[in-house]
Design an enzyme around this catalytic site. Structure first.
Site, PDB file in Angstrom:
ATOM      1  N   SER A 140     -42.460  75.510 103.674  1.00 24.60           N
ATOM      2  CA  SER A 140     -42.502  74.233 102.679  1.00 24.60           C
ATOM      3  C   SER A 140     -44.226  74.757 103.519  1.00 24.60           C
ATOM      4  O   SER A 140     -45.240  74.342 104.475  1.00 24.60           O
ATOM      5  CB  SER A 140     -42.631  72.805 102.522  1.00 24.60           C
ATOM      6  OG  SER A 140     -43.669  72.292 101.478  1.00 24.60           O
ATOM      7  N   LYS A 167     -41.999  78.062  99.458  1.00 28.34           N
ATOM      8  CA  LYS A 167     -42.187  76.898  99.097  1.00 28.34           C
ATOM      9  C   LYS A 167     -44.026  76.388  99.191  1.00 28.34           C
ATOM     10  O   LYS A 167     -44.053  76.023  99.673  1.00 28.34           O
ATOM     11  CB  LYS A 167     -41.104  76.031  99.052  1.00 28.34           C
ATOM     12  CG  LYS A 167     -41.824  74.508  98.512  1.00 28.34           C
ATOM     13  CD  LYS A 167     -40.595  73.537  99.111  1.00 28.34           C
ATOM     14  CE  LYS A 167     -41.611  71.854  99.192  1.00 28.34           C
ATOM     15  NZ  LYS A 167     -40.752  70.762  99.080  1.00 28.34           N
ATOM     16  N   LYS A 169     -47.045  73.961  97.727  1.00 25.60           N
ATOM     17  CA  LYS A 169     -47.308  72.851  96.701  1.00 25.60           C
ATOM     18  C   LYS A 169     -48.394  72.912  95.636  1.00 25.60           C
ATOM     19  O   LYS A 169     -49.500  74.221  95.828  1.00 25.60           O
ATOM     20  CB  LYS A 169     -48.077  71.962  97.682  1.00 25.60           C
ATOM     21  CG  LYS A 169     -46.837  71.206  99.192  1.00 25.60           C
ATOM     22  CD  LYS A 169     -45.921  70.687  98.517  1.00 25.60           C
ATOM     23  CE  LYS A 169     -45.287  70.341 100.014  1.00 25.60           C
ATOM     24  NZ  LYS A 169     -44.230  68.883  99.176  1.00 25.60           N
ATOM     25  N   ASP A 195     -43.598  72.990  94.745  1.00 24.85           N
ATOM     26  CA  ASP A 195     -43.355  71.071  94.785  1.00 24.85           C
ATOM     27  C   ASP A 195     -44.118  71.188  94.316  1.00 24.85           C
ATOM     28  O   ASP A 195     -45.436  70.946  95.352  1.00 24.85           O
ATOM     29  CB  ASP A 195     -42.462  71.133  96.008  1.00 24.85           C
ATOM     30  CG  ASP A 195     -42.548  69.599  96.351  1.00 24.85           C
ATOM     31  OD1 ASP A 195     -42.262  68.779  94.845  1.00 24.85           O
ATOM     32  OD2 ASP A 195     -42.160  69.349  97.084  1.00 24.85           O
ATOM     33  N   GLU A 223     -39.749  71.709  91.806  1.00 21.74           N
ATOM     34  CA  GLU A 223     -39.227  70.497  92.121  1.00 21.74           C
ATOM     35  C   GLU A 223     -40.342  69.325  91.476  1.00 21.74           C
ATOM     36  O   GLU A 223     -41.605  69.301  92.389  1.00 21.74           O
ATOM     37  CB  GLU A 223     -39.537  70.871  93.776  1.00 21.74           C
ATOM     38  CG  GLU A 223     -38.936  69.920  94.605  1.00 21.74           C
ATOM     39  CD  GLU A 223     -38.994  70.078  96.157  1.00 21.74           C
ATOM     40  OE1 GLU A 223     -38.790  70.856  96.484  1.00 21.74           O
ATOM     41  OE2 GLU A 223     -38.721  68.976  96.658  1.00 21.74           O
ATOM     42  N   ASP A 248     -36.422  65.709  94.014  1.00 27.85           N
ATOM     43  CA  ASP A 248     -36.249  65.066  94.941  1.00 27.85           C
ATOM     44  C   ASP A 248     -36.791  63.645  94.952  1.00 27.85           C
ATOM     45  O   ASP A 248     -36.222  62.542  95.405  1.00 27.85           O
ATOM     46  CB  ASP A 248     -38.047  65.811  96.037  1.00 27.85           C
ATOM     47  CG  ASP A 248     -37.933  65.158  97.166  1.00 27.85           C
ATOM     48  OD1 ASP A 248     -37.951  64.312  97.653  1.00 27.85           O
ATOM     49  OD2 ASP A 248     -39.122  65.582  97.910  1.00 27.85           O
ATOM     50  N   LYS A 272     -32.749  64.349 101.293  1.00 27.08           N
ATOM     51  CA  LYS A 272     -33.973  64.089 102.699  1.00 27.08           C
ATOM     52  C   LYS A 272     -32.694  62.408 103.147  1.00 27.08           C
ATOM     53  O   LYS A 272     -32.666  61.432 102.006  1.00 27.08           O
ATOM     54  CB  LYS A 272     -35.050  63.642 101.979  1.00 27.08           C
ATOM     55  CG  LYS A 272     -35.767  64.951 102.025  1.00 27.08           C
ATOM     56  CD  LYS A 272     -37.036  64.201 101.710  1.00 27.08           C
ATOM     57  CE  LYS A 272     -37.988  65.910 101.366  1.00 27.08           C
ATOM     58  NZ  LYS A 272     -39.158  65.287 100.495  1.00 27.08           N
ATOM     59  N   GLY A 300     -37.547  68.348 104.173  1.00 27.40           N
ATOM     60  CA  GLY A 300     -38.423  67.551 105.288  1.00 27.40           C
ATOM     61  C   GLY A 300     -39.638  66.835 104.679  1.00 27.40           C
ATOM     62  O   GLY A 300     -39.816  66.928 103.685  1.00 27.40           O
TER      63      GLY A 300
END
Ligand code: OSB
Ligand code: MG
Length: 374
Positions: A140, A167, A169, A195, A223, A248, A272, A300
């Site tokens: 991430s 991934k 952000k 995400d 996400e 998520d 998670k 995570g």
């Protein structure tokens, strides 16, 4: 079944670990991991669990000082209310009178599981039903201070290290341009996803335009674009986009996962263990995903090796069909609390020792705050 171990002590251990680089998301920037560990002492073994809360209530309403308080004043007393012999299997029932605080309760449940499995000499992954001895690792990538050039550098170095998917952000103002740049630089073969941590407003046409443009980039998934409760908005846009929507923050238990899948809001599940309240709930969600053939992966929360060991054990189950945010210790810390998890050919090895298979190194806890709560 052997009788459950007697919980002789419960301690909250708090330790700060600097991150190797700041981690910026749509909800803020983290420079360190303010880790809260739960330690349970039993006659034959100690057990450890990591509370994955952030220092401030910005990812979810939970935060670390609140977790300390609810563990000390509510969860630990509830767990010991029927006596000190506590089996891992009974923890969800014992804690059922307390609402919410999933990350705090998960840490306690994992600590009890770790002690019980260590006593019995059984590894957590094996006990959960592992089908693989190593798990594929993604990474991430936060929003870098240095803009697109730094993003491209970071992605290149993670790919060099062997990470199997990237991934990024995103947040309004940091989305289409950087993601186009990554796609152009690394090509269509790069396994790439984004995400948003709930940063987009489905009623803002500019936000929707940006998400529509991301939909053109061949991403593996988008996400959590919208706020956690906006299931209908996620479903509406999931129908319009070719990219899968992954949830998520919206998914806090197995019933919510089932509803989100059935409503079309969620084509992929980020699991998670902390967010959903522990291993039992994670297994219930795993069953929903397997039954509905919904791809899932292990998320995570910048865990130390303690939380990472539990994540990697979960990710070894059959339903985890996509690489997780289960990165190596070195992606987060120059020194982890445990022996480090290392990347081997894009994978992390699943620990096989009893319980979590890892424990904090005593030297790493020398500067930690300890509070005995039972
Ligand atoms: O949304 O997945 C998230 C970290 C903290 C809080 C929320 C998230 C994250 C990450 C990091 O993306 C995942 C990791 O531990 O590598
Ligand atoms: Mg996320």
């Amino acid at each position: 079944m052997s009788s459950p171990p007697k919980i002789e002590s419960v301690e909250l251990v708090r330790v700060r670990l600097p991150l190797v680089r700041p981690f910026r998301t749509s909800f803020g920037v983290q420079h360190e991991r303010d880790a809260l560990l739960v330690r349970v002492g039993t006659p034959d073994a100690e057990g450890w669990g990591e509370c994955v809360t952030t220092a401030a209530p910005v990812y979810s309403p939970e935060y670390t000082d609140g977790a300390v308080q609810v563990l000390r004043d509510h969860l630990v007393p509830a767990m010991l209310a029927e006596g000190r012999a506590v089996s891992w299997a009974s923890v969800p029932r014992l804690l059922s009178a307390v609402r919410g605080h999933h990350m705090a309760r998960a840490a306690l449940e994992v600590a009890v599981a770790d002690a019980e499995l260590r006593t019995g000499g059984v590894g957590l992954a094996e006990r959960l039903g592992a089908v693989r001895d190593r798990v594929p690792a993604g990474v991430s990538v936060g929003i870098p201070d240095g803009g697109i050039p730094e993003l491209l550098e970071q992605v290149a170095s993670y790919l060099d290290e062997g990470y199997l998917r990237i991934k990024c952000k995103v947040t309004p103002g940091w989305d289409v341009e950087p993601l186009r740049a990554v796609r152009e630089r690394f090509g269509p073969g790069l396994s790439l996803q984004v995400d948003a941590n709930a940063a987009y407003d489905p009623r803002d046409p500019e936000h929707v335009r940006a998400l529509d443009a991301l939909d053109e980039l061949g991403l593996g998934l988008i996400e959590q674009p919208f706020a956690p409760t906006l299931i209908r908005d996620h479903a509406h846009h999931a129908r319009r986009w070719t990219t899968q929507v992954c949830l998520d923050e919206s998914l806090e238990d197995a019933l919510q996962v089932r509803d989100a899948i059935e409503s079309g809001a969620c084509g992929v599940v980020n699991l998670k263990l902390g967010r959903v309240g522990g291993l039992h709930e994670s297994l219930a969600i795993h069953r929903v995903c397997v039954e509905t053939e919904t791809p899932m992966w292990c998320g995570g929360m910048l865990e130390t090796g303690i939380g990472r060991a539990a994540n990697v054990a979960l990710a070894s189950l059959p339903g985890f069909t996509l690489p997780g945010d289960t990165s190596a210790s070195a992606r987060y810390f120059s020194e982890d609390l445990t022996d480090p998890f290392v990347l081997e050919d894009g994978h992390l090895r699943v620990p096989t020792g009893p319980g979590l298979g890892v424990a904090p190194r005593p030297d790493m806890l020398s500067g930690a705050d300890h509070e005995r709560v039972a």
